[in-house]
Design a protein around this motif. Structure first.
Motif, PDB file in Angstrom:
ATOM      1  N   LYS A  16       0.837  -1.209   0.000  1.00  0.00           N
ATOM      2  CA  LYS A  16       0.000   0.000   0.000  1.00  0.00           C
ATOM      3  C   LYS A  16       0.868   1.253   0.000  1.00  0.00           C
ATOM      4  O   LYS A  16       0.563   2.218  -0.694  1.00  0.00           O
ATOM      5  N   SER A  17       1.958   1.234   0.755  1.00  0.00           N
ATOM      6  CA  SER A  17       2.836   2.404   0.791  1.00  0.00           C
ATOM      7  C   SER A  17       3.610   2.561  -0.516  1.00  0.00           C
ATOM      8  O   SER A  17       4.011   3.668  -0.865  1.00  0.00           O
ATOM      9  N   ALA A  18       3.813   1.460  -1.244  1.00  0.00           N
ATOM     10  CA  ALA A  18       4.504   1.548  -2.536  1.00  0.00           C
ATOM     11  C   ALA A  18       3.642   2.244  -3.577  1.00  0.00           C
ATOM     12  O   ALA A  18       4.159   2.843  -4.515  1.00  0.00           O
ATOM     13  N   GLY A  19       2.333   2.157  -3.414  1.00  0.00           N
ATOM     14  CA  GLY A  19       1.422   2.874  -4.301  1.00  0.00           C
ATOM     15  C   GLY A  19       1.249   2.191  -5.654  1.00  0.00           C
ATOM     16  O   GLY A  19       1.469   0.999  -5.810  1.00  0.00           O
ATOM     17  N   GLU A  20       0.853   2.992  -6.640  1.00  0.00           N
ATOM     18  CA  GLU A  20       0.578   2.490  -7.984  1.00  0.00           C
ATOM     19  C   GLU A  20       1.747   2.706  -8.933  1.00  0.00           C
ATOM     20  O   GLU A  20       1.592   2.629 -10.140  1.00  0.00           O
ATOM     21  N   LYS A  25       3.442  -1.990  -8.486  1.00  0.00           N
ATOM     22  CA  LYS A  25       2.966  -2.963  -9.474  1.00  0.00           C
ATOM     23  C   LYS A  25       3.843  -4.204  -9.481  1.00  0.00           C
ATOM     24  O   LYS A  25       3.366  -5.309  -9.705  1.00  0.00           O
ATOM     25  N   MET A  26       5.149  -4.018  -9.259  1.00  0.00           N
ATOM     26  CA  MET A  26       6.067  -5.151  -9.224  1.00  0.00           C
ATOM     27  C   MET A  26       5.752  -6.078  -8.045  1.00  0.00           C
ATOM     28  O   MET A  26       5.893  -7.291  -8.153  1.00  0.00           O
TER      29      MET A  26
END
Length: 85
Positions: A16-20, A25-26
């Motif tokens: 969630k913290s990595a975002g879109e 995505k990875m």
């Protein structure tokens, strides 16, 4: 990691913290994730650079084959695989 949330939703929070963006995505794609998880093992197990690259790709490929062999492919909106008479 791509399909699990982990204990106490740790992996979910990281995703969630990595975002879109690219990293987010990875982390959702099993095949992308298998490439990056196999990388340190390939570097550790190989003796020269050619062998390190081959071991890296072989480990990632083995993970992809295991994923395909163990995943159910019931994508027909959960159509039952049996029928009662």
């Amino acid at each position: 990691m791509s399909k699990e949330d982990g204990p106490f939703d740790i992996i979910f929070r990281i995703r969630k913290s990595a975002g879109e963006n690219f990293l987010g995505k990875m982390m959702d794609c099993f095949y992308c994730l298998s490439i990056w998880i196999a990388l340190p093992f390939g570097i550790w197990l190989g003796t020269n650079w050619v062998e390190k690259i081959l071991v890296w790709l072989a480990l990632s490929g083995a993970a992809a084959l295991l994923e395909q062999a163990t995943t159910k492919n019931n994508k027909d909106n959960e159509t039952p695989t049996y029928y009662e008479d």
